[in-house]
Design an enzyme around this catalytic site. Structure first.
Site, PDB file in Angstrom:
ATOM      1  N   HIS A  29       0.794  -1.337  -0.098  1.00 47.74           N
ATOM      2  CA  HIS A  29      -0.080   0.053  -0.023  1.00 47.74           C
ATOM      3  C   HIS A  29       0.630   1.496  -0.074  1.00 47.74           C
ATOM      4  CE1 HIS A  29      -3.767  -2.059   1.464  1.00 47.74           C
ATOM      5  NE2 HIS A  29      -2.732  -2.948   1.961  1.00 47.74           N
TER       6      HIS A  29
ATOM      7  N   TYR B  93      -1.727  -1.847   9.024  1.00 44.55           N
ATOM      8  CA  TYR B  93      -0.480  -2.539   8.438  1.00 44.55           C
ATOM      9  C   TYR B  93       0.412  -3.397   9.400  1.00 44.55           C
ATOM     10  CZ  TYR B  93      -2.210   1.024   5.359  1.00 44.55           C
ATOM     11  OH  TYR B  93      -3.199   1.984   4.331  1.00 44.55           O
TER      12      TYR B  93
ATOM     13  N   HIS C 144      -2.396  -3.441  -3.642  1.00 41.14           N
ATOM     14  CA  HIS C 144      -3.884  -3.246  -3.207  1.00 41.14           C
ATOM     15  C   HIS C 144      -4.601  -3.129  -4.281  1.00 41.14           C
ATOM     16  CE1 HIS C 144      -6.732  -0.852  -0.408  1.00 41.14           C
ATOM     17  NE2 HIS C 144      -7.096  -1.994  -0.782  1.00 41.14           N
TER      18      HIS C 144
ATOM     19  N   LYS D   7      -8.835   1.940  -6.543  1.00 34.57           N
ATOM     20  CA  LYS D   7      -7.895   3.156  -6.360  1.00 34.57           C
ATOM     21  C   LYS D   7      -6.726   2.642  -6.770  1.00 34.57           C
ATOM     22  CE  LYS D   7      -7.979   2.182  -1.505  1.00 34.57           C
ATOM     23  NZ  LYS D   7      -8.132   2.774  -0.011  1.00 34.57           N
TER      24      LYS D   7
ATOM     25  N   CYS E  65      -3.721   2.482  -5.249  1.00 35.07           N
ATOM     26  CA  CYS E  65      -2.921   2.002  -4.293  1.00 35.07           C
ATOM     27  C   CYS E  65      -2.148   0.759  -4.622  1.00 35.07           C
ATOM     28  CB  CYS E  65      -3.653   1.876  -2.870  1.00 35.07           C
ATOM     29  SG  CYS E  65      -2.850   1.282  -1.451  1.00 35.07           S
TER      30      CYS E  65
END
Ligand SMILES: [Zn+2]
Length: 136
Positions: A10, A39, A115, A122, A124
């Site tokens: 990420h 995370y 991700h 998105k 990411c």
């Protein structure tokens, strides 16, 4: 130890010109209702690797994949104007590679991906992690 077969990268979605400390990350995740940062690892712009959540604890970072995964986030992911961009510094690239190599030794069957490769709508982590780390 829980069963791990997925390592997900990420970005913090913060501007490359802006500091985003582990304390801020922890605070923001707590505000979203997590017990602590979601995370397992956070990598600062200078390359420092920070353990945010012990590996044996299930992270909270990608819907549907938490139980069997490790979540790694690097500081950045947006350019100075706020657009998605691969802002990884040399230090972050180096630390990411070392960390991923070690995790692959410990969990050899793991898939490394971003991700966005798991259906996130998105950008990411703002680079193609699956392709970049395919050889590890
Ligand atoms: Zn993400």
């Amino acid at each position: 130890m829980r069963k791990i077969n997925l390592i997900v990268l990420h970005c913090s979605a913060t501007r490359e010109t802006q500091d985003y400390t582990p304390e801020q990350l922890e605070r923001d995740h707590k505000a979203r209702g997590f017990v602590r940062a979601g995370y397992n690892y956070y990598i600062r712009r200078n390359g420092q690797i920070i353990s945010m959540r012990p590996l044996e604890q299930v992270p909270a970072h990608v819907k549907g994949y938490n139980r069997n995964s490790i979540g790694i986030c690097y500081e950045g992911g947006l350019d100075a104007a706020g657009n998605p961009e691969d802002t990884r510094t040399d230090g972050q690239r180096e630390s990411l590679k070392i960390l991923l190599k070690l995790l692959k030794i410990r969990f050899p069957m793991s898939r490394i991906c971003g991700h966005r490769d798991l259906g996130a709508r998105k950008a990411c982590p703002c680079f193609n992690a699956e392709e970049e780390y395919a050889g590890l």
